[in-house]
Design an enzyme around this catalytic site. Structure first.
Site, PDB file in Angstrom:
ATOM      1  CG  ASN A  37      -0.204   0.064   2.529  1.00 57.19           C
ATOM      2  OD1 ASN A  37       1.024   0.017   2.570  1.00 57.19           O
ATOM      3  ND2 ASN A  37      -0.950   0.168   3.620  1.00 57.19           N
ATOM      4  CG  ASP A  38       3.604   4.246  -1.930  1.00 57.64           C
ATOM      5  OD1 ASP A  38       4.604   3.677  -2.408  1.00 57.64           O
ATOM      6  OD2 ASP A  38       3.467   5.483  -1.926  1.00 57.64           O
ATOM      7  CG  ASP A 169      18.941  37.586   0.703  1.00 53.74           C
ATOM      8  OD1 ASP A 169      19.531  37.534   1.793  1.00 53.74           O
ATOM      9  OD2 ASP A 169      18.451  36.588   0.146  1.00 53.74           O
ATOM     10  CE  LYS A 192      16.279  37.188  -2.322  1.00 49.62           C
ATOM     11  NZ  LYS A 192      16.646  35.785  -2.084  1.00 49.62           N
ATOM     12  NE  ARG A 194      12.836  34.106  -2.830  1.00 50.58           N
ATOM     13  CZ  ARG A 194      13.533  33.394  -3.690  1.00 50.58           C
ATOM     14  NH1 ARG A 194      12.929  32.833  -4.733  1.00 50.58           N
ATOM     15  NH2 ARG A 194      14.831  33.227  -3.532  1.00 50.58           N
TER      16      ARG A 194
END
Length: 317
Positions: A37-38, A169, A192, A194
């Site tokens: 079932n993993d 940064d 910087k 983002r």
């Protein structure tokens, strides 16, 4: 070291073996299997009863697989009556999830820290966390090492009289300044912003880089978008040379190849906190080992000695 037991998950067994070689102890075997079932099952195949157990596992891709594996290793050691369980986590990927900067998101760095403690971790040994506050997410002692000594030892082979350490940064500027002091260099930082995980803008570089030997320093390089953007800004000022350095060389999505293709980048330096596949390495890559530092920290933890003494001590050759 009769009462120590070191186990490795499947994330970076080469690093664990190197740590054990420096300690002079065997790397104890681990069996990792998967049910139909993993679901994962982990068995520690050496005696843990009342022993000082160290579990070596950086959280690298596939991160979730390696995280669950580490949690199961902690639980297995606790169930086997280990005297103490120390998680040796050279790279804590969830450290990037350290704040709530958007509505209805999880602070993953704190959640995963709680999971590790709930699974049985009594101590954590980490290397260059993404931000200092992550240290406080853990409710157990954390020994937070840095790779500054290893990086400084590498760069001391060069003439550093005109060197400037550049942080991409302002968030990493304190780390860059500490490294600059170690090698006697100046320091600068990028301004910087983002916009997404792989989209950044650096408007300028604060500091003197014109005609200087630049060392770009970051804690980790994943897709490399920040470093590539910084290189564009640096070129506008005309540095004499450029080298790139980091602690965690994740190099996702071909980042190492893209950085190596930059003609003015002389070398890319990182440590082996995470595995870099041999087939992806380039001629510009310089891979430094942090196994001696981790082994010395493990030895000091085991013997009840000060680990903080490692921070400022010069690296022994």
């Amino acid at each position: 070291m009769r009462d120590i037991a070191v186990f490795s998950g499947s994330a970076h067994p080469e690093l664990a073996a190197e740590v054990c070689a420096h300690l002079g102890v065997p790397l104890s075997p681990v069996r990792v299997s998967r049910f139909a079932n993993d679901c994962l099952e982990v068995q520690l195949q050496a005696n843990c009863r009342e022993r000082d157990v160290f579990l070596v596992q950086p959280l690298v891709a596939p991160v979730q697989e390696h995280l669950v594996e580490l949690l199961l290793m902690c639980d297995a050691a606790r169930g086997a009556s280990a005297g103490r369980i120390t998680v040796v986590m050279p790279h804590y990927s969830y450290a990037r999830s350290d704040k709530k900067d958007a509505p209805r998101i999880s602070i993953g760095g704190r959640l995963v820290a709680d999971l590790l403690v709930a699974a049985g971790a009594g101590r954590v040994l980490a290397m260059t966390l993404h931000s200092p506050q992550v240290h406080g997410f853990f409710s157990v002692p954390v020994d937070h090492l840095h790779a500054r000594r290893e990086l400084a030892a590498h760069f001391h082979q060069y003439d550093l009289s005109h060197a400037t350490v550049v942080s991409p940064d302002l968030g990493n500027a304190k780390e860059a300044a500490a490294f600059a002091r170690m090698i006697g260099a100046q320091v600068a930082a990028g301004a910087k912003q983002r916009f997404a995980d792989d989209r950044v803008s650096i408007s300028s570089v604060i500091g003197d880089v014109a005609g200087r030997d630049v060392i770009v320093l970051d804690d980790e390089i994943a897709k490399g978008s920040t470093v590539l953007e910084l290189l564009e800004r640096l070129r506008e000022s005309g540095p004499r040379s450029i080298r790139v350095a980091c602690t965690h060389g994740l190099f996702a999505a071909g980042a190492l190849k893209r950085l190596s293709e930059q003609p003015d980048v002389l070398e890319i330096v990182c440590t082996n906190t995470v595995p870099v596949p041999v087939e992806e390495r380039t001629g510009k890559l310089r891979l430094l080992s942090i196994a001696p530092a981790l082994a010395e920290a493990v030895r000091r933890i085991h013997n009840g000695e000060s680990v903080s003494a490692l921070f400022d001590a010069p690296r022994s050759e």
